[in-house]
Write a protein that holds these residues in place. Structure first.
Motif, PDB file in Angstrom:
ATOM      1  N   ALA A   1      -4.560   3.765   5.607  1.00 31.18           N
ATOM      2  CA  ALA A   1      -4.507   5.068   4.961  1.00 31.18           C
ATOM      3  C   ALA A   1      -5.731   5.891   5.327  1.00 31.18           C
ATOM      4  O   ALA A   1      -5.642   7.109   5.573  1.00 31.18           O
ATOM      5  CB  ALA A   1      -4.412   4.908   3.437  1.00 31.18           C
ATOM      6  N   VAL A   2      -6.949   5.248   5.366  1.00 29.53           N
ATOM      7  CA  VAL A   2      -8.186   5.977   5.722  1.00 29.53           C
ATOM      8  C   VAL A   2      -8.118   6.519   7.147  1.00 29.53           C
ATOM      9  O   VAL A   2      -8.486   7.651   7.439  1.00 29.53           O
ATOM     10  CB  VAL A   2      -9.411   5.063   5.556  1.00 29.53           C
ATOM     11  N   LEU A   3      -7.627   5.661   8.065  1.00 32.59           N
ATOM     12  CA  LEU A   3      -7.509   6.103   9.456  1.00 32.59           C
ATOM     13  C   LEU A   3      -6.562   7.285   9.562  1.00 32.59           C
ATOM     14  O   LEU A   3      -6.806   8.228  10.318  1.00 32.59           O
ATOM     15  CB  LEU A   3      -7.020   4.958  10.347  1.00 32.59           C
ATOM     16  N   GLY A   4      -5.476   7.248   8.864  1.00 34.10           N
ATOM     17  CA  GLY A   4      -4.522   8.353   8.904  1.00 34.10           C
ATOM     18  C   GLY A   4      -5.152   9.624   8.391  1.00 34.10           C
ATOM     19  O   GLY A   4      -4.931  10.709   8.939  1.00 34.10           O
ATOM     20  N   ALA A   5      -5.939   9.501   7.306  1.00 35.68           N
ATOM     21  CA  ALA A   5      -6.588  10.674   6.733  1.00 35.68           C
ATOM     22  C   ALA A   5      -7.591  11.273   7.714  1.00 35.68           C
ATOM     23  O   ALA A   5      -7.702  12.497   7.869  1.00 35.68           O
ATOM     24  CB  ALA A   5      -7.261  10.285   5.415  1.00 35.68           C
ATOM     25  N   VAL A   6      -8.360  10.407   8.380  1.00 43.51           N
ATOM     26  CA  VAL A   6      -9.350  10.902   9.355  1.00 43.51           C
ATOM     27  C   VAL A   6      -8.667  11.644  10.501  1.00 43.51           C
ATOM     28  O   VAL A   6      -9.085  12.691  10.911  1.00 43.51           O
ATOM     29  CB  VAL A   6     -10.180   9.725   9.896  1.00 43.51           C
ATOM     30  N   LEU A   7      -7.531  11.068  10.972  1.00 44.54           N
ATOM     31  CA  LEU A   7      -6.821  11.706  12.083  1.00 44.54           C
ATOM     32  C   LEU A   7      -6.319  13.081  11.681  1.00 44.54           C
ATOM     33  O   LEU A   7      -6.388  14.045  12.456  1.00 44.54           O
ATOM     34  CB  LEU A   7      -5.660  10.801  12.529  1.00 44.54           C
ATOM     35  N   VAL A   8      -5.786  13.173  10.397  1.00 45.72           N
ATOM     36  CA  VAL A   8      -5.274  14.462   9.923  1.00 45.72           C
ATOM     37  C   VAL A   8      -6.415  15.470   9.841  1.00 45.72           C
ATOM     38  O   VAL A   8      -6.295  16.627  10.266  1.00 45.72           O
ATOM     39  CB  VAL A   8      -4.561  14.293   8.550  1.00 45.72           C
TER      40      VAL A   8
ATOM     41  N   ALA B   1       0.959  15.121  12.171  1.00 47.30           N
ATOM     42  CA  ALA B   1       2.089  14.358  11.629  1.00 47.30           C
ATOM     43  C   ALA B   1       1.821  12.888  11.688  1.00 47.30           C
ATOM     44  O   ALA B   1       2.158  12.107  10.775  1.00 47.30           O
ATOM     45  CB  ALA B   1       3.361  14.717  12.405  1.00 47.30           C
ATOM     46  N   LEU B   2       1.191  12.464  12.819  1.00 47.26           N
ATOM     47  CA  LEU B   2       0.891  11.032  12.972  1.00 47.26           C
ATOM     48  C   LEU B   2      -0.103  10.592  11.924  1.00 47.26           C
ATOM     49  O   LEU B   2       0.053   9.501  11.322  1.00 47.26           O
ATOM     50  CB  LEU B   2       0.314  10.792  14.384  1.00 47.26           C
ATOM     51  N   GLY B   3      -1.081  11.420  11.621  1.00 50.99           N
ATOM     52  CA  GLY B   3      -2.064  11.054  10.596  1.00 50.99           C
ATOM     53  C   GLY B   3      -1.417  10.967   9.216  1.00 50.99           C
ATOM     54  O   GLY B   3      -1.716  10.041   8.441  1.00 50.99           O
ATOM     55  N   ALA B   4      -0.521  11.902   8.970  1.00 54.54           N
ATOM     56  CA  ALA B   4       0.135  11.885   7.643  1.00 54.54           C
ATOM     57  C   ALA B   4       1.001  10.656   7.509  1.00 54.54           C
ATOM     58  O   ALA B   4       1.052   9.987   6.458  1.00 54.54           O
ATOM     59  CB  ALA B   4       0.958  13.155   7.473  1.00 54.54           C
TER      60      ALA B   4
END
Length: 545
Positions: A312-319, A287-290
């Motif tokens: 946005a890239v960091l969020g995608a990597v986390l997801v 959820a945090l990544g999204a």
């Protein structure tokens, strides 16, 4: 004794064989100087009493001759004929007796030949020179110790009447020799016996001292054995106490280890229980990544494209990473049933150890006492070894003392035997000294009895030549003579002339021959003894002969 025949070869002036046949009565040899008159008398002397040393024999050998031999034939009262031969170069001699016309050898050893000659003549060489041989350069009798001994022996033979020549003087000499053997300061038998007794007593005293040491050593050995036994017991007890104390310490360490192991198992079981209570995987990272992706888009739209792109890239990597983790299988957790069984087993072991510790607890030692006992146990083996060595040494010494103690009675017997032997030798020495004194007194009695007879006979002979004088005994031990007036009074400061003095000594010599050797009737050998006599006295001397 009558001289019969003399043969010479290589003797002084007689380099060639020569023979002299003696006639009964007076034999007179006349001749010029160096004619060999004295050599005849010296040959007779050499045949009867040869020189002992080679240096004394050499002057008798003829110049250039390699041999020097003399032979003298003589007869004794009763008609027995003897022949004595001497080889003065080889130093040999022999004596033989004529029986039925044949010479039978009697002796060749120097001592045996000398003994027979002495029996036949009645004198040894000193008395022969003092009485029978009268030379012009030696008329005086002399008083040497050898002559005194010869006179003593001959006097005693006459008094004892022994045909074998047994002499009290010889007995005195033998006694003196035996006394010296007994009482000599170094090698005397008494000294040796005293030394032997002293050694035996010292040995006995050492043995007795050993016995005393033996009595003292027995309790010491018992004490040493007792100490060695005590040390052995102490060492065994210390080792047992240390073993029990070490067992308590080992139990306590095992209990501590078991307790720690069970606590670790409890922690693992608790962690396993907590893990088994949670369900599925957490979705928060997704959820945090999204949300981060959405926020990046909004930032790029409203404010900054680069910043929004990064967000946005960091969020995608986390997801993506979150979904990847969820896709992995979960790691297996611990086997709680096995751990529970292990914990139960540990509990049982711990209970057993605690029960065993409870039984061994009375043997627990504090660290200081344990260290002290451990150090003592480390020292005890060395002390025990030293005590055992001392015990063994004392046992060996005790055994040696016991063996010496067994011969104590033998040593006492040795001391008693040595004491008896010393006492016997001392008694023997005392008896010999007494016998020696008695014999010397007897000899002195003989001298005092024969001395006046000799003086009277010499006075009778002298008065035929010199009527105004007499021969008297001198005030000196033994047989010594002095000239005196006809009435026996001393001459005082008056001295005799050379001629009268020669005649005085000649009278003494004739008296010695008559009194001491009269039974054997040996010949007188005179070598011009009257050279100082005037014509009247010479005739008187001839009449005396």
């Amino acid at each position: 004794m009558k001289l019969q025949r003399l043969t010479m070869i290589g003797f002084r002036s007689y380099s060639e064989p020569a023979e002299v046949v003696f006639e009964p009565g007076v034999n007179v040899f006349l001749g010029r100087n160096e004619a060999g008159k004295s050599s005849i008398l010296l040959a007779i002397q050499a045949a009867l009493y040869p020189p002992r040393l080679a240096t004394e024999r050499e002057p008798l050998v003829s110049e250039g001759s390699d041999r020097c031999q003399v032979a003298l034939e003589y007869s004794l009262p009763g008609g027995r004929m003897f022949r004595v031969e001497r080889d003065l170069v080889a130093g040999k001699g022999s004596i033989a007796e004529c029986r039925e016309g044949t010479w039978h050898l009697l002796a060749t050893a120097p001592g045996d030949v000398a003994k027979l000659v002495r029996e036949h003549t009645g004198c040894d060489e000193p008395l022969f020179r003092a009485s029978l041989l009268v030379r012009h350069e030696g008329v005086e009798v002399g008083d040497g110790s050898d002559l005194v001994n010869s006179l003593n022996e001959r006097l005693e033979v006459l008094v004892s009447g022994s045909p074998g020549g047994v002499s009290a003087a010889k007995a005195v000499n033998k006694l003196e020799t035996r006394v010296k053997e007994l009482s000599g300061p170094r090698a005397g038998l008494v000294v040796a016996a005293e030394a032997k007794l002293r050694e035996a007593r010292e040995t006995l005293e050492r043995a007795r001292a050993g016995g005393r040491r033996l009595e003292a050593a027995r309790p010491l050995l018992a004490a040493a054995a007792e100490r060695a036994g005590a040390l052995e017991g102490e060492l065994a007890e210390a080792q047992a106490v240390l073993e029990r104390a070490r067992r308590v310490a080992a139990l306590e360490r095992r209990i501590a280890d078991a307790t720690a192991a069970r606590a670790a198992i409890d922690r693992v079981l608790d962690a396993g229980a907590q893990m088994s209570g949670s369900v599925g995987r957490p979705l928060a990272p997704v959820a945090l990544g999204a949300g981060a992706v959405v926020a990046g888009i909004v930032v790029a739209w409203l404010w900054s494209v680069p910043a929004g792109a990064v967000l946005a890239v960091l969020g995608a990597v986390l997801v993506a990473f979150s979904w990847f983790r969820r896709a992995q299988p979960a790691a297996p957790g611990p086997d709680l049933a096995e751990l529970t069984a292990e914990r139960a087993a540990r509990g049982r072991d711990l209970a057993e150890l605690e029960a065993e510790l409870e039984q061994a607890a009375p043997h627990r030692l504090d660290p200081a006492e344990l260290a002290r006992l451990d150090a003592r146990a480390a020292r005890l083996p060395a002390e025990l070894k030293e005590a055992q060595r001392t015990q063994m040494r004392m046992e060996v010494e005790l055994q040696a003392l016991e063996s010496s103690d067994l011969s104590l009675s033998e040593l006492e017997d040795e001391v008693e035997v040595a004491s008896s032997e010393l006492a016997r030798l001392k008694r023997k020495l005392e008896a010999m000294r007494l016998a020696q004194e008695e014999l010397r007194a007897a000899i002195e009695d003989i001298r005092s009895g024969v001395g006046p007879q000799l003086a009277a006979e010499a006075t009778r002979a002298l008065r035929g030549v010199a009527p105004g004088y007499a021969v008297a005994l001198a005030d000196a031990p033994g047989l010594a003579f002095r000239p005196a007036w006809a009435d026996g009074e001393p001459l005082g400061r008056r001295e005799l002339s050379d001629g009268t003095l020669d005649q005085f000594y000649f009278a003494v010599r004739v008296a010695l021959a008559d009194v001491l050797l009269g039974d054997l009737r040996p010949p007188l050998l005179l070598d011009d003894p009257f050279r100082y006599a005037d014509e009247e006295r010479r005739r008187s001397l001839h009449l005396m002969l």
